[in-house]
Enzyme design. Structure first.
Site, PDB file in Angstrom:
ATOM      1  N   TYR A  29      47.747  38.575  46.580  1.00  0.00           N
ATOM      2  CA  TYR A  29      46.395  38.230  47.008  1.00  0.00           C
ATOM      3  C   TYR A  29      45.251  38.061  46.112  1.00  0.00           C
ATOM      4  CZ  TYR A  29      42.586  38.570  50.445  1.00  0.00           C
ATOM      5  OH  TYR A  29      41.338  38.122  51.459  1.00  0.00           O
TER       6      TYR A  29
ATOM      7  N   SER B 157      37.512  36.468  48.019  1.00  0.00           N
ATOM      8  CA  SER B 157      37.584  37.958  48.058  1.00  0.00           C
ATOM      9  C   SER B 157      37.008  38.756  47.036  1.00  0.00           C
ATOM     10  CB  SER B 157      39.041  38.273  48.673  1.00  0.00           C
ATOM     11  OG  SER B 157      38.991  39.789  48.556  1.00  0.00           O
TER      12      SER B 157
END
Length: 287
Positions: A156, A143
């Site tokens: 995350y 990401s």
């Protein structure tokens, strides 16, 4: 040689489902590994022809469990006789909240799904691929949250940063076996995991940070993954590809936020710093 064979974790929805569809369109045999049985059934129904032909299989898989990962890879080898690509895509939003309030259990769960699962996938894919003359390709989905400190929840972001670095670490180790390990870093993509992604770009918060003027779709990632999986990238390993509409390239846009970018007020010229020579400044002429 038989059709190329892949395992796509989290393959029943979002980026994973789009990647499965792309691989099928390209003639691959695919095992979609996913924890959600209902999503798996919908995927099989959507690609009914490929499922009936044995080119699409669904494997119920908890990616944090080693036995499930190994079973999914074994299913691919059983179907095609080899494993050409593993896409470590499965993900969750994970733990969120102030660091002083996040529980250890929620933090560990996040890393189990986002980080340990990638390690397990690489481990078991490599065991198969190292015995193949052409090795294979492993594509990890990280990401843009892996690239900055405020692009996603803390757990995350940290877990995705580990995915990015694992791509480099294991590319180095597995290169002699002709196993390539690369990484894609999605930006803001309209998926079930990211319901805040706007269907309309204009006027959305995304428009303030993303140069390309349209919403990212799972298909955009599927194309990048297909490239890294296939023969056109055979000399690429240990790299990451940001598929983000230019968000990383644009950076924090401090000039726009702080008002220090001359473009925002229509000025053109050159700043000569402390050279003792005057700056040249004029108003923009072209519309």
């Amino acid at each position: 040689m038989n059709a190329r064979t892949a395992v796509v974790t989290g393959g029943a929805s979002g980026i994973g489902a789009a990647t499965v569809a792309r691989f099928l369109d390209d003639g691959w045999t695919v095992v979609a590994a996913d924890l959600n049985d209902a999503s798996g059934e919908r995927l099989l129904a959507e690609h009914d022809g490929a499922a009936k032909d044995g080119r699409l299989l669904f494997a119920r898989c908890d990616v944090a469990e080693e036995e499930d990962i190994q079973a999914a890879i074994d299913a691919a080898v059983g179907a095609g006789g080899h494993l050409d690509c593993l896409v470590n895509n499965a993900g969750v939003g994970g733990a969120f909240g102030p660091v002083t309030e996040i529980s250890v259990e929620d933090w560990d769960y996040t890393f189990a799904v986002l980080s340990r699962a990638v390690f397990l996938g690489i481990k078991h894919a490599a065991r198969v691929m190292r015995g193949q003359p052409d090795g294979g390709s492993i594509v990890n989905v990280a990401s843009i949250a892996a690239l900055a400190g405020d692009a996603g929840p803390q757990s995350y972001s940290a877990a995705k940063a580990s995915v990015l670095h694992m791509s480099r670490v294991f590319a180095t180790e597995l290169g002699p076996d002709r196993i390539r390990v690369n990484c894609v870093c999605p930006g803001v993509i309209a998926t079930p995991l990211n319901p805040a992604a706007s269907e309309e770009f204009e006027g959305s918060p995304l428009a303030a940070i993303q140069p390309l003027p349209y919403v990212g779709r799972p298909e955009h990632l599927a194309g990048a993954i297909a490239f890294l999986a296939g023969p056109d990238s055979t000399f690429i390993t240990g790299q990451y590809l940001a598929v983000d509409g230019g968000v990383e390239a644009a950076g924090p846009r401090l000039g726009s936020i702080l008002g220090t970018d001359p473009r925002s007020v229509g000025l053109v010229g050159v700043n000569r710093g402390s050279t003792g020579r005057k700056a040249t400044v004029h108003r923009k002429v072209t519309p």
